[in-house]
Design an enzyme around this catalytic site. Sequence first.
Site, PDB file in Angstrom:
ATOM      1  N   GLU A  67       0.820  -1.221   0.000  1.00 43.19           N
ATOM      2  CA  GLU A  67       0.000   0.000   0.000  1.00 43.19           C
ATOM      3  C   GLU A  67       0.854   1.272   0.000  1.00 43.19           C
ATOM      4  O   GLU A  67       0.311   2.397  -0.038  1.00 43.19           O
ATOM      5  CB  GLU A  67      -0.941   0.011   1.214  1.00 43.19           C
ATOM      6  CG  GLU A  67      -2.153  -0.909   1.100  1.00 43.19           C
ATOM      7  CD  GLU A  67      -1.814  -2.393   1.176  1.00 43.19           C
ATOM      8  OE1 GLU A  67      -1.006  -2.769   2.046  1.00 43.19           O
ATOM      9  OE2 GLU A  67      -2.343  -3.160   0.353  1.00 43.19           O
ATOM     10  N   VAL A  90       9.696  -5.937   4.059  1.00 41.91           N
ATOM     11  CA  VAL A  90       9.107  -7.147   3.479  1.00 41.91           C
ATOM     12  C   VAL A  90      10.092  -8.290   3.694  1.00 41.91           C
ATOM     13  O   VAL A  90      11.152  -8.341   3.064  1.00 41.91           O
ATOM     14  CB  VAL A  90       8.824  -6.970   1.977  1.00 41.91           C
ATOM     15  CG1 VAL A  90       8.093  -8.199   1.444  1.00 41.91           C
ATOM     16  CG2 VAL A  90       8.003  -5.708   1.732  1.00 41.91           C
ATOM     17  N   ILE A  91       9.741  -9.184   4.611  1.00 45.53           N
ATOM     18  CA  ILE A  91      10.650 -10.290   4.957  1.00 45.53           C
ATOM     19  C   ILE A  91      10.336 -11.492   4.081  1.00 45.53           C
ATOM     20  O   ILE A  91       9.171 -11.849   3.892  1.00 45.53           O
ATOM     21  CB  ILE A  91      10.525 -10.636   6.453  1.00 45.53           C
ATOM     22  CG1 ILE A  91      10.897  -9.409   7.303  1.00 45.53           C
ATOM     23  CG2 ILE A  91      11.434 -11.821   6.804  1.00 45.53           C
ATOM     24  CD1 ILE A  91      10.814  -9.614   8.794  1.00 45.53           C
ATOM     25  N   GLU A  94       8.169 -18.344   2.810  1.00 41.74           N
ATOM     26  CA  GLU A  94       8.324 -19.612   2.095  1.00 41.74           C
ATOM     27  C   GLU A  94       7.802 -19.518   0.667  1.00 41.74           C
ATOM     28  O   GLU A  94       8.114 -20.353  -0.176  1.00 41.74           O
ATOM     29  CB  GLU A  94       7.596 -20.708   2.862  1.00 41.74           C
ATOM     30  CG  GLU A  94       8.313 -21.041   4.164  1.00 41.74           C
ATOM     31  CD  GLU A  94       7.619 -22.133   4.953  1.00 41.74           C
ATOM     32  OE1 GLU A  94       6.550 -22.593   4.529  1.00 41.74           O
ATOM     33  OE2 GLU A  94       8.170 -22.506   5.997  1.00 41.74           O
ATOM     34  N   THR A  95       6.989 -18.503   0.403  1.00 44.00           N
ATOM     35  CA  THR A  95       6.472 -18.312  -0.954  1.00 44.00           C
ATOM     36  C   THR A  95       7.102 -17.058  -1.543  1.00 44.00           C
ATOM     37  O   THR A  95       7.891 -16.386  -0.895  1.00 44.00           O
ATOM     38  CB  THR A  95       4.941 -18.184  -0.937  1.00 44.00           C
ATOM     39  OG1 THR A  95       4.601 -17.053  -0.131  1.00 44.00           O
ATOM     40  CG2 THR A  95       4.299 -19.433  -0.362  1.00 44.00           C
ATOM     41  N   HIS A  97       5.778 -14.233  -2.254  1.00 44.27           N
ATOM     42  CA  HIS A  97       5.016 -12.989  -2.071  1.00 44.27           C
ATOM     43  C   HIS A  97       5.932 -11.773  -1.985  1.00 44.27           C
ATOM     44  O   HIS A  97       5.617 -10.704  -2.475  1.00 44.27           O
ATOM     45  CB  HIS A  97       4.144 -13.075  -0.814  1.00 44.27           C
ATOM     46  CG  HIS A  97       4.960 -13.014   0.451  1.00 44.27           C
ATOM     47  ND1 HIS A  97       5.480 -14.137   1.060  1.00 44.27           N
ATOM     48  CD2 HIS A  97       5.370 -11.962   1.189  1.00 44.27           C
ATOM     49  CE1 HIS A  97       6.167 -13.781   2.115  1.00 44.27           C
ATOM     50  NE2 HIS A  97       6.128 -12.472   2.229  1.00 44.27           N
ATOM     51  N   PHE A 122      12.544   5.196  -1.484  1.00 46.66           N
ATOM     52  CA  PHE A 122      12.309   3.772  -1.233  1.00 46.66           C
ATOM     53  C   PHE A 122      12.998   3.381   0.080  1.00 46.66           C
ATOM     54  O   PHE A 122      14.168   3.002   0.089  1.00 46.66           O
ATOM     55  CB  PHE A 122      12.876   2.977  -2.414  1.00 46.66           C
ATOM     56  CG  PHE A 122      12.633   1.487  -2.379  1.00 46.66           C
ATOM     57  CD1 PHE A 122      11.411   0.954  -2.756  1.00 46.66           C
ATOM     58  CD2 PHE A 122      13.641   0.608  -1.996  1.00 46.66           C
ATOM     59  CE1 PHE A 122      11.193  -0.426  -2.758  1.00 46.66           C
ATOM     60  CE2 PHE A 122      13.435  -0.772  -1.988  1.00 46.66           C
ATOM     61  CZ  PHE A 122      12.209  -1.286  -2.371  1.00 46.66           C
ATOM     62  N   ARG A 136      19.525  -3.688  10.278  1.00 51.48           N
ATOM     63  CA  ARG A 136      19.446  -2.478   9.430  1.00 51.48           C
ATOM     64  C   ARG A 136      18.430  -1.469   9.939  1.00 51.48           C
ATOM     65  O   ARG A 136      18.145  -0.470   9.271  1.00 51.48           O
ATOM     66  CB  ARG A 136      19.087  -2.906   8.002  1.00 51.48           C
ATOM     67  CG  ARG A 136      20.229  -3.633   7.315  1.00 51.48           C
ATOM     68  CD  ARG A 136      19.776  -4.510   6.165  1.00 51.48           C
ATOM     69  NE  ARG A 136      20.912  -5.161   5.512  1.00 51.48           N
ATOM     70  CZ  ARG A 136      21.551  -6.239   6.004  1.00 51.48           C
ATOM     71  NH1 ARG A 136      21.168  -6.778   7.145  1.00 51.48           N
ATOM     72  NH2 ARG A 136      22.585  -6.748   5.369  1.00 51.48           N
TER      73      ARG A 136
HETATM   74  N1  RBF Z   1       3.571  -6.525   3.964  1.00 52.00           N
HETATM   75  C1  RBF Z   1       4.753  -6.059   4.428  1.00 52.00           C
HETATM   76  O1  RBF Z   1       4.939  -4.854   4.548  1.00 52.00           O
HETATM   77  N2  RBF Z   1       5.752  -6.934   4.775  1.00 52.00           N
HETATM   78  C2  RBF Z   1       5.640  -8.288   4.633  1.00 52.00           C
HETATM   79  O2  RBF Z   1       6.585  -9.014   4.973  1.00 52.00           O
HETATM   80  C3  RBF Z   1       4.420  -8.792   4.113  1.00 52.00           C
HETATM   81  N3  RBF Z   1       4.253 -10.120   3.947  1.00 52.00           N
HETATM   82  C4  RBF Z   1       3.104 -10.567   3.368  1.00 52.00           C
HETATM   83  C5  RBF Z   1       2.946 -11.934   3.092  1.00 52.00           C
HETATM   84  C6  RBF Z   1       1.808 -12.405   2.479  1.00 52.00           C
HETATM   85  C7  RBF Z   1       1.692 -13.868   2.164  1.00 52.00           C
HETATM   86  C8  RBF Z   1       0.771 -11.489   2.127  1.00 52.00           C
HETATM   87  C9  RBF Z   1      -0.483 -11.972   1.444  1.00 52.00           C
HETATM   88  C10 RBF Z   1       0.906 -10.147   2.408  1.00 52.00           C
HETATM   89  C11 RBF Z   1       2.053  -9.666   3.038  1.00 52.00           C
HETATM   90  N4  RBF Z   1       2.208  -8.312   3.313  1.00 52.00           N
HETATM   91  C12 RBF Z   1       3.392  -7.846   3.787  1.00 52.00           C
HETATM   92  C13 RBF Z   1       1.063  -7.364   3.167  1.00 52.00           C
HETATM   93  C14 RBF Z   1       1.010  -6.647   1.826  1.00 52.00           C
HETATM   94  O3  RBF Z   1       2.005  -5.629   1.771  1.00 52.00           O
HETATM   95  C15 RBF Z   1      -0.389  -5.979   1.665  1.00 52.00           C
HETATM   96  O4  RBF Z   1      -0.671  -5.180   2.781  1.00 52.00           O
HETATM   97  C16 RBF Z   1      -1.502  -6.993   1.488  1.00 52.00           C
HETATM   98  O5  RBF Z   1      -1.180  -7.934   0.500  1.00 52.00           O
HETATM   99  C17 RBF Z   1      -2.832  -6.287   1.121  1.00 52.00           C
HETATM  100  O6  RBF Z   1      -2.699  -5.591  -0.111  1.00 52.00           O
END
Ligand code: RBF
Length: 159
Positions: A67, A90-91, A94-95, A97, A122, A136
């Site tokens: 978002e 964003v960590i 296993e998939t 994403h 960014f 970090r």
């Molecule tokens: N958002 C993050 O900011 N960091 C994450 O590590 C993260 N992991 C996600 C893993 C999965 C499987 C999904 C479906 C979403 C994840 N999101 C994560 C949320 C993503 O940024 C977003 O808010 C949602 O997908 C709704 O659009």
Amino acid sequence: MSSAHKNLSVFSTTGLPDISQKKFAIIVAEWNSEITEALFEGAYQTLVDNGAKAENIIRANVPGSFELSFGSQVFAQKPEIAAVIAIGCVIQGETKHNDYINHAVAGGLTEVALKYNKPVIFGVLTPNNQQQALDRAGGIHGNKGDEAAITAIKMLGLQ
Ligand code: RBF
């Protein structure tokens, strides 16, 4: 060269432009909030330390890093905002994403910056695990939030 013990947040602050009259928006993703709060604190404090007024720094939260593009656009389109800093973490899981989110955000933020002709930074960590993120976000590798703020300031110097 290995970066195992290096503070990666060493940067030059000479010749930065005057930001005392500039308004900033910091957009913070709530996912992995332990990390994103630390990055936000770093970015906020670095802006203040380099001359921004606290009342000129606006914070907005979004649910996740995906978002951040839309959240950044909401503020980038406001004429009074000079620069936007997008903060997320964003960590890797296993998939795949994380790949989809990271690419979408990188592309989205680039688009917003070019569309509104202002810096959109960014400030998103893309670590393999929580420890890399902690390292970090105020840990042994410094704070990438600090770097994001310095980058925003430097980019304002281009205008
Ligand atoms: N958002 C993050 O900011 N960091 C994450 O590590 C993260 N992991 C996600 C893993 C999965 C499987 C999904 C479906 C979403 C994840 N999101 C994560 C949320 C993503 O940024 C977003 O808010 C949602 O997908 C709704 O659009």
